[in-house]
Design a protein around this motif. Structure first.
Motif, PDB file in Angstrom:
ATOM      1  N   HIS A   1       6.861 -32.839  27.183  1.00 31.22           N
ATOM      2  CA  HIS A   1       6.229 -32.792  25.855  1.00 31.22           C
ATOM      3  C   HIS A   1       5.028 -33.717  25.726  1.00 31.22           C
ATOM      4  O   HIS A   1       4.592 -34.047  24.620  1.00 31.22           O
ATOM      5  CB  HIS A   1       7.269 -33.071  24.757  1.00 31.22           C
ATOM      6  CG  HIS A   1       8.331 -32.013  24.703  1.00 31.22           C
ATOM      7  ND1 HIS A   1       8.097 -30.730  24.228  1.00 31.22           N
ATOM      8  CD2 HIS A   1       9.620 -32.017  25.140  1.00 31.22           C
ATOM      9  CE1 HIS A   1       9.195 -29.999  24.358  1.00 31.22           C
ATOM     10  NE2 HIS A   1      10.139 -30.763  24.911  1.00 31.22           N
TER      11      HIS A   1
ATOM     12  N   CYS B   1       4.590 -25.246  21.202  1.00 30.30           N
ATOM     13  CA  CYS B   1       5.797 -25.658  21.930  1.00 30.30           C
ATOM     14  C   CYS B   1       6.962 -25.660  20.951  1.00 30.30           C
ATOM     15  O   CYS B   1       6.772 -25.832  19.743  1.00 30.30           O
ATOM     16  CB  CYS B   1       5.569 -27.050  22.510  1.00 30.30           C
ATOM     17  SG  CYS B   1       6.999 -27.693  23.413  1.00 30.30           S
TER      18      CYS B   1
ATOM     19  N   CYS C   1       8.842 -27.889  20.346  1.00 32.74           N
ATOM     20  CA  CYS C   1       8.972 -29.196  19.696  1.00 32.74           C
ATOM     21  C   CYS C   1       8.107 -29.295  18.448  1.00 32.74           C
ATOM     22  O   CYS C   1       8.174 -30.277  17.718  1.00 32.74           O
ATOM     23  CB  CYS C   1       8.621 -30.320  20.672  1.00 32.74           C
ATOM     24  SG  CYS C   1       6.853 -30.476  20.992  1.00 32.74           S
TER      25      CYS C   1
ATOM     26  N   CYS D   1       1.794 -28.980  24.862  1.00 33.37           N
ATOM     27  CA  CYS D   1       2.626 -29.880  25.667  1.00 33.37           C
ATOM     28  C   CYS D   1       2.513 -29.455  27.143  1.00 33.37           C
ATOM     29  O   CYS D   1       2.335 -28.273  27.452  1.00 33.37           O
ATOM     30  CB  CYS D   1       4.081 -29.786  25.239  1.00 33.37           C
ATOM     31  SG  CYS D   1       4.379 -30.394  23.579  1.00 33.37           S
TER      32      CYS D   1
HETATM   33 ZN    ZN Z   1       6.540 -29.924  23.176  1.00 34.68          ZN
END
Ligand code: ZN
Length: 417
Positions: free
Chosen positions: A248, A258, A260, A265
């Motif tokens: 990440h 991503c 996240c 990332c």
């Molecule tokens: Zn990420």
């Protein structure tokens, strides 16, 4: 067997002083005389003499011919006896699974491809590994009692205290699998588990690109991307053994989304499927390659990446531009990691690297250098490709066993017998 550290019972042939002697000889490459060992280790001549005698008797060392240099006293170099001990290394990767047999110098005696763990049930996989061991020994003509143990390298997260693979994102069938116990039962050998990038960092230090380097990084480019680090001659495992997850790290703020919540990332920007997706979007590859990406099958995605790399090798301008852009993203990651760890050497390997190293390596130095913060302090940063090739993590896994048995610093790693 004698327990040494929490969760470990792999026998250590070598005590601390013996390990120091082996380490000095190993790093010297072309051997050290008794006098040189004494000078380098600070051990007394008598202690060195005793240790060397025992190790010659047990077959770990061998003595070369006396060499006369100029007016000095003749020296008799001692080197590690490559056949003094062997270790087996197994790499479990969603794309490649390999077993190798290496000698005491970390040189590969023989290797075998294993079925992909992405499609195999863990119990079947452990059976396959166990049955590969006699094959490896037979191929190399090595007696079983020379094998110190099995090193197992897997993507994280893992639990190195219990020897368990927890739930690696790219190995959906592998959930809470007690691999150390399972493989020790099947093989009758001591087993050690570590994260793939940690194993690779150990392997490159034992026998590869970072031999003799106190501060080095190993960056692994595959379906997953991670880093293994050595700082002041100590491998960094972290509190739970899962250090090195850099998936990440943002390398392209306008890059793909991503899970996240961020964009660009490293894991979603430089993964094989991301490179293939970009190539399809740029009409370099046909839309059919998106099926491979959607399938999530690492082997199919690798075939599509190979098609992209063939375009690069053929000099296709668009494909070269795409890969050069990805080199800048890789360079961002290397720069950040090199600055964070203040390291001397970054070695890079993994399937993506092996396919693209001819493009990446010549570009990286120029892309990374301007961003390094330490300037003229210390040595200039060196960026190199893996010296251990496709089998780097399997070799590293075997070196985990050698490192545990023979390196001066004992580390807490999970072992069972
Ligand atoms: Zn990420």
């Amino acid at each position: 067997m004698r327990p040494l550290r929490r969760g470990t019972n792999l026998s250590r042939v070598a005590g601390f002083n013996e390990s120091v002697v082996i380490d000095a000889i190993r790093r010297a490459g072309d051997g050290l005389s008794r006098v040189e060992i004494s000078e380098q280790t600070g051990l007394s001549a008598q202690t060195v003499s005793n240790i060397v005698r025992r190790m010659l008797e047990s077959g770990l060392l061998r003595e070369g011919n006396r060499v006369t240099q100029g007016l000095g006293k003749p020296r008799t170099p001692l080197t590690l006896h490559p056949d003094g001990r062997y270790a087996i290394g197994v790499h479990l990767d969603p794309l490649v699974a390999t077993a190798v047999l290496v000698n005491l110098r970390g040189e590969v005696a023989t290797h075998l491809k294993l079925p992909s763990p992405a499609n195999a049930q863990p119990a079947e996989m452990l059976d396959a590994i166990a049955s590969a061991i006699p094959q490896l020994l037979t191929q190399a003509g090595i007696a079983p009692d020379l094998v110190a143990g099995i090193g197992l390298a897997a993507p994280g997260p893992i639990n190195i205290t219990t020897g368990t693979i927890l739930d690696p994102p790219h190995l959906p069938l592998w959930r809470d699998v007690s691999v150390v116990e399972g493989l020790a039962e099947r093989s009758g050998l001591p087993v050690v588990l570590d994260k793939d990038v940690v194993a690779a960092a150990v392997g490159e230090r034992w026998t590869g690109a970072t031999l003799g380097q106190a501060n080095s990084l190993f960056l692994y480019l595959s379906t997953g991307i991670g880093v293994g680090a050595a700082v002041d001659d100590t491998i960094i495992r972290g509190a739970s053994g899962n250090a090195g997850d850099i998936g990440h790290l943002v390398v392209d703020p306008r890059g793909p989304e991503c899970e996240c919540g961020l964009r660009g990332c490293l894991g979603v920007t430089l993964s094989p499927s991301a490179l293939v997706q970009r190539a399809v979007a740029a009409r370099l590859l046909s839309g059919a390659h998106l099926d491979a990406v959607r399938s999530g099958d690492p082997a199919r995605i690798d075939e599509s990446l190979a098609a992209l790399c063939a375009l690069v090798d053929g000099g296709d301008a668009g494909a070269c531009e795409l890969i050069e852009a990805s080199a800048r993203q890789l360079a961002k990651a290397v720069t950040t990691l090199a600055n964070m760890m203040d390291t001397d050497v970054v070695a890079i390997g993994g399937p993506t690297w092996m396919r693209l190293r001819n493009v990446y390596l010549p570009l990286l130095d120029g892309l990374v250098r301007p961003g390094l913060v330490r300037g003229n302090a210390g040595k200039p940063l060196t960026i190199v490709g893996t010296a251990l090739g496709d089998d780097v993590i399997a070799i590293g896994a075997a070196c985990l066993v050698l490192d545990h048995e023979f390196a001066p610093a004992v580390t807490a790693i999970a072992l069972a017998h």
